[in-house]
Design a protein around this motif. Sequence first.
Motif, PDB file in Angstrom:
ATOM      1  N   LYS A 144      68.942  34.249  66.250  1.00  9.14           N
ATOM      2  CA  LYS A 144      67.895  34.571  67.227  1.00  9.14           C
ATOM      3  C   LYS A 144      67.883  33.612  68.415  1.00  9.14           C
ATOM      4  N   ASN A 145      67.555  34.141  69.586  1.00  5.48           N
ATOM      5  CA  ASN A 145      67.392  33.379  70.830  1.00  5.48           C
ATOM      6  C   ASN A 145      68.734  32.842  71.326  1.00  5.48           C
ATOM      7  N   PHE A 146      69.633  33.755  71.600  1.00  6.66           N
ATOM      8  CA  PHE A 146      70.969  33.393  72.086  1.00  6.66           C
ATOM      9  C   PHE A 146      70.966  33.323  73.614  1.00  6.66           C
ATOM     10  N   GLY A 147      71.601  32.280  74.156  1.00 10.06           N
ATOM     11  CA  GLY A 147      71.754  32.160  75.606  1.00 10.06           C
ATOM     12  C   GLY A 147      70.567  31.547  76.317  1.00 10.06           C
ATOM     13  N   CYS A 148      69.731  30.820  75.582  1.00  4.83           N
ATOM     14  CA  CYS A 148      68.602  30.156  76.219  1.00  4.83           C
ATOM     15  C   CYS A 148      69.108  28.947  77.022  1.00  4.83           C
ATOM     16  N   GLY A 149      68.213  28.311  77.746  1.00  2.00           N
ATOM     17  CA  GLY A 149      68.612  27.146  78.534  1.00  2.00           C
ATOM     18  C   GLY A 149      68.931  27.517  79.966  1.00  2.00           C
ATOM     19  N   SER A 150      69.731  26.682  80.610  1.00  2.00           N
ATOM     20  CA  SER A 150      70.007  26.862  82.036  1.00  2.00           C
ATOM     21  C   SER A 150      70.842  28.106  82.297  1.00  2.00           C
ATOM     22  N   SER A 151      70.672  28.648  83.489  1.00  2.00           N
ATOM     23  CA  SER A 151      71.434  29.837  83.874  1.00  2.00           C
ATOM     24  C   SER A 151      72.838  29.427  84.285  1.00  2.00           C
ATOM     25  N   ARG A 152      73.825  30.051  83.665  1.00  2.00           N
ATOM     26  CA  ARG A 152      75.206  29.845  84.095  1.00  2.00           C
ATOM     27  C   ARG A 152      76.022  31.075  83.739  1.00  2.00           C
ATOM     28  N   GLU A 153      76.552  31.703  84.761  1.00  2.00           N
ATOM     29  CA  GLU A 153      77.385  32.883  84.573  1.00  2.00           C
ATOM     30  C   GLU A 153      78.616  32.554  83.730  1.00  2.00           C
TER      31      GLU A 153
END
Length: 198
Positions: free
Chosen positions: A74-83
Motif C-alpha cells: 500500500k501507498n506506492f510512489g509517495c514522496g517527492s515528484s519525479r518522472e
Amino acid sequence: MKKFTTLTSAVVPLNIENIDTDQIIPARFLKATTREGFGENLFRDWRYNGDNTPKPEFVMNNPTYSGRILVAGKNFGCGSSREHAAWAIQDAGFDAVISSFFADIFKGNALNNGLLPIQVSEDFLAQIFKSVASNPNALLEVDLENQTVTIVDTGATESFEINPYKKSCLINGYDDIDFILAQKSLIEEFEESRKVKA
C-alpha cells in the motif's frame, strides 16, 4: 509509446508499504535527461550493497521471480515528484504496477509515460501475494479494455478505475501530442466550419 491492451505475466512481489520515490530511484541518479538507463538503479539501495554487489535477499535479485508486473504494498510512489520513478520501473522491464494505493503524482507520471498503475482493494492485493507465495510462477492477466485484473490460478478478478483519456492513450500508444495529432482531421473539420463565408 507502445500500445497496451492485455498483459498476462508472472509478477515480482514487493510486499512493502509506503515505498517512496527516493527508494524507487534515489536522487543521486537523477542527472540524466533521457529515459534510458534508469532501470539498473531501480530500488538501488535495496538491491545492492555499498560495494555494488547484489543483496540476495531482495526480491529483484531472486531468480525465482520474474515478469512484467510489479506488485507492491500500500501507498506506492509517495514522496517527492519525479518522472524518473516511472522511467526506472519501465526501463527495468515492467509494464504495470499493482498496489492498493498510489500517490497521485506518481500515478499521473506513470500514466503519462505508458506505465499502467492498477489500484486494487487491500483484500485483492493480499490474494495476489498469497497466490505468488504458493506459486512463484503464478500469472496475472491485465485486461485494460475491460479494466480487470485476474489471478489466473484462482480465477479471482477485480475491476480497476482509470481515467478514460489515459486509457485511450495507453490502448493506442499515444502520448499527449500523439493524441492531438490523431485528432487532426476533426480539428481541420472544425476549423473549416468556423470560416466566415464570403
